[in-house]
Motif scaffolding. Structure first.
Motif, mmCIF file in Angstrom:
data_model
loop_
_atom_site.group_PDB
_atom_site.id
_atom_site.type_symbol
_atom_site.label_atom_id
_atom_site.label_comp_id
_atom_site.label_asym_id
_atom_site.label_seq_id
_atom_site.Cartn_x
_atom_site.Cartn_y
_atom_site.Cartn_z
ATOM 1 N N TYR A 79 0.796 -1.268 -0.020
ATOM 2 C CA TYR A 79 0.163 -0.202 0.183
ATOM 3 C C TYR A 79 0.819 1.338 0.146
ATOM 4 C CZ TYR A 79 -3.014 3.794 1.732
ATOM 5 O OH TYR A 79 -3.580 5.036 1.742
ATOM 6 N N ARG A 83 0.978 4.435 -2.288
ATOM 7 C CA ARG A 83 0.409 5.600 -1.835
ATOM 8 C C ARG A 83 1.514 6.750 -2.332
ATOM 9 N NH1 ARG A 83 -3.055 9.489 -0.382
ATOM 10 N NH2 ARG A 83 -1.987 10.972 1.028
ATOM 11 N N THR A 171 1.267 8.906 4.423
ATOM 12 C CA THR A 171 -0.117 8.568 4.605
ATOM 13 C C THR A 171 -0.750 9.462 5.394
ATOM 14 O OG1 THR A 171 0.704 6.416 4.113
ATOM 15 C CG2 THR A 171 -1.338 6.522 5.129
#
Length: 218
Positions: A79, A83, A171
């Motif tokens: 992820y 990202r 994030t």
């Protein structure tokens, strides 16, 4: 009389602001890097690598911790890979290493938990993305085709750690909170499964396995 704004004094008239580059090339590249990382990383058992470094010395319990945490760490890095590639062209992210406790601060009208002590490493700019992507691809290709298992383990672990450092900084807090809630639910299910497996192994050892031999899984 209306006046024409001076282009030099208007921060929104640059070509990069009016026509931001597409994120698709970077996002597509990140998917290729995810595939390459998964290929070179599996089997990913860093706790076993650390605690049982030689083939003649095994601690079976390390597989439990690898099953609980290593998969989460690896897939979270996937992820983070995506990202990082999805950051806008004007973004700059300070990457730091947390060293101390956390504290609560108000940021943009919201209450957030931040690290009260950290070591600044570098400032990541999205304009440097392709440099990082090419370096990561080279490292992963070396890990996969070098023929050295120890080198593969070191390079994969460093790559995952690097993605965590950069991805965690890139994030938003709300997304990290959501990920943590999902991780807790995932761990709860895995712990229940391990409890069932441990109990069934004891039952099978006493009633169905000759001499009470332990069942080993690798």
């Amino acid at each position: 009389m209306a006046t024409t704004p001076d282009p030099k004094s208007t921060p929104y008239t640059t070509s990069s602001a009016l026509n931001p580059p597409s994120l698709l090339p970077r996002q597509f590249t990140s998917i290729i890097l995810i595939i390459l990382l998964y290929t070179s990383a599996t089997p990913f058992t860093p706790i076993t690598w650390l605690l049982t470094p030689t083939a003649t010395f095994h601690l079976s319990g390390t597989y439990l911790f690898d099953r609980l945490f290593s998969g989460l760490a690896l897939f979270a890095s996937f992820y983070f890979q995506y990202r990082i590639a999805s950051l806008r062209s004007a973004s700059a992210v300070p990457v730091s290493l947390p060293l101390g406790t956390t504290t609560t601060q108000v940021r943009n009208g919201r209450l957030e938990t931040v690290s009260s002590s950290s070591m600044d490493l570098f400032l990541y700019k999205t304009s440097d993305y392709w440099h990082f992507a090419l370096a990561e691809a080279g490292v992963l290709v070396l890990a996969e085709f070098s023929g050295s298992e120890n080198l593969r383990r070191v390079l994969v672990t460093l790559t995952v750690a690097g993605l965590w450092l950069m991805g965690w900084a890139a994030t938003p807090r709300s997304t990290k909170d959501w990920m943590w809630e999902q991780a807790k639910a995932y761990l709860f299910v895995l712990v229940l499964d391990e409890l069932r497996a441990a109990g069934w192994g004891l039952f099978a050892g006493g009633h169905g396995m000759a001499g009470g031999a332990r069942r080993r899984r690798h």
